[in-house]
Design a protein around this motif. Structure first.
Motif, mmCIF file in Angstrom:
data_model
loop_
_atom_site.group_PDB
_atom_site.id
_atom_site.type_symbol
_atom_site.label_atom_id
_atom_site.label_comp_id
_atom_site.label_asym_id
_atom_site.label_seq_id
_atom_site.Cartn_x
_atom_site.Cartn_y
_atom_site.Cartn_z
ATOM 1 N N GLN A 1 -4.913 -20.624 -4.630
ATOM 2 C CA GLN A 1 -3.705 -19.827 -4.750
ATOM 3 C C GLN A 1 -3.894 -18.552 -3.932
ATOM 4 O O GLN A 1 -4.954 -17.926 -3.990
ATOM 5 N N TYR A 2 -2.852 -18.178 -3.194
ATOM 6 C CA TYR A 2 -2.894 -16.989 -2.350
ATOM 7 C C TYR A 2 -1.865 -15.985 -2.887
ATOM 8 O O TYR A 2 -0.682 -16.280 -3.000
ATOM 9 N N LEU A 3 -2.359 -14.802 -3.218
ATOM 10 C CA LEU A 3 -1.532 -13.753 -3.794
ATOM 11 C C LEU A 3 -1.416 -12.587 -2.825
ATOM 12 O O LEU A 3 -2.419 -12.116 -2.293
ATOM 13 N N CYS A 4 -0.194 -12.137 -2.632
ATOM 14 C CA CYS A 4 0.072 -10.974 -1.792
ATOM 15 C C CYS A 4 0.382 -9.789 -2.701
ATOM 16 O O CYS A 4 0.971 -9.962 -3.790
ATOM 17 N N ALA A 5 -0.010 -8.593 -2.300
ATOM 18 C CA ALA A 5 0.246 -7.404 -3.105
ATOM 19 C C ALA A 5 0.535 -6.226 -2.187
ATOM 20 O O ALA A 5 0.144 -6.215 -1.011
ATOM 21 N N SER A 6 1.234 -5.232 -2.718
ATOM 22 C CA SER A 6 1.407 -3.978 -2.008
ATOM 23 C C SER A 6 1.098 -2.846 -2.975
ATOM 24 O O SER A 6 1.164 -3.019 -4.195
ATOM 25 N N ARG A 7 0.760 -1.690 -2.416
ATOM 26 C CA ARG A 7 0.297 -0.583 -3.256
ATOM 27 C C ARG A 7 1.228 0.606 -3.121
ATOM 28 O O ARG A 7 1.525 1.054 -2.007
ATOM 29 N N GLY A 8 1.653 1.115 -4.276
ATOM 30 C CA GLY A 8 2.496 2.284 -4.302
ATOM 31 C C GLY A 8 1.694 3.570 -4.283
ATOM 32 O O GLY A 8 0.478 3.568 -4.325
ATOM 33 N N GLY A 9 2.410 4.695 -4.270
ATOM 34 C CA GLY A 9 1.754 5.981 -4.169
ATOM 35 C C GLY A 9 0.915 6.354 -5.361
ATOM 36 O O GLY A 9 -0.024 7.137 -5.254
ATOM 37 N N ASN A 10 1.198 5.789 -6.535
ATOM 38 C CA ASN A 10 0.411 6.090 -7.728
ATOM 39 C C ASN A 10 -0.751 5.118 -7.895
ATOM 40 O O ASN A 10 -1.317 5.030 -8.978
ATOM 41 N N ASN A 11 -1.100 4.415 -6.855
ATOM 42 C CA ASN A 11 -2.232 3.493 -6.830
ATOM 43 C C ASN A 11 -1.943 2.135 -7.461
ATOM 44 O O ASN A 11 -2.787 1.259 -7.411
ATOM 45 N N GLU A 12 -0.754 1.948 -8.047
ATOM 46 C CA GLU A 12 -0.467 0.659 -8.670
ATOM 47 C C GLU A 12 -0.253 -0.403 -7.606
ATOM 48 O O GLU A 12 0.484 -0.198 -6.640
#
Lengths: 117, 111
Positions: free
Chosen positions: B88-99
């Motif tokens: 399984q391949y998961l993509c993520a992005s990071r917001g300014g509060n580190n989440e």
């Protein structure tokens, strides 16, 4: 030094019980410790996170306890429900890291939680 | 609300095929990540990007490649798929509060 060790690998509790999942880290530069919840077929979702300036953080039924000197943190789920059955991952990173870290999360191995009705 | 999309959700292909897994986010985040995860197992970072035209390899070696031509788009490509790429391949992005916000994942099976 980047490793995060999580235990137990799996956990079964009855409804209303208080499962506890533990994590230990090695890198003392880590200063952001989130917990993620993942249901089958879904991506992980942030549950709760803590910074090392506090020893405990509570959000609803979920509590993180943090022990900086022991380099350990744990997740407690109060009054657990069958809907809490999921895989839980702890993680660690540097909060505002620049350079090559770029906020990369190091994940624990995961804990499969089953809450029986 | 976090909006990060991955397509396809499921893909079954034969060995040797070229594939591209799509990932898009509408939050304007600069930092994006690709993770590989076997079912019920830990997540391994395989690629990350800190902005347009910047990509880096992650902690787990991978034969895949990525590109970041637009902020919102971070596709992953396998030139010649093999059964060992099944995962399984998961993509993520990071917001300014580190989440980090995760997409739903693509489950890849290579026969």
């Amino acid at each position: 030094q980047q490793q995060v060790k999580q235990s137990p690998q799996s956990l079964i509790v009855q409804k209303g019980g208080i499962p506890i999942i533990n994590c230990a880290y090695e890198n003392t530069a880590f200063d952001y410790f989130p917990w993620y919840q993942q249901f089958p077929g879904k991506g992980p979702a942030l549950l709760i996170a803590i910074r090392p300036d506090v020893s405990e953080k509570k959000e609803g039924r979920f509590t993180i306890s943090f022990n900086k000197s022991a380099k350990q943190f744990s997740l407690h789920i109060m009054d657990s429900q069958p809907g809490d059955s999921a895989t839980y991952f702890c993680a660690a990173s540097r909060f505002n890291a620049g350079g090559t870290s770029y906020g990369k999360l190091t994940f624990g191995q995961g804990t499969i939680l089953t809450v029986h009705p | 609300e976090a909006d990060i999309y991955q397509t396809p959700r499921y893909l079954v292909i034969g060995t040797g095929k070229k594939i591209t897994l799509e990932c898009s986010q509408t939050m304007g985040h600069d930092k994006m990540y690709w993770y590989q995860q076997d079912p019920g197992m830990e997540l391994h970072l395989i690629h990350y990007s800190y902005g347009v035209n910047s990509t880096e390899k992650g902690d787990l070696s991978s034969e895949s490649t990525v590109s970041r031509i637009r902020t919102e788009h971070f596709p992953l490509t396998l030139e010649s798929a093999r059964p060992s790429h099944t995962s399984q391949y998961l993509c993520a992005s990071r917001g300014g509060n580190n989440e980090q916000f995760f997409g739903p994942g693509t489950r890849l099976t290579v026969l």
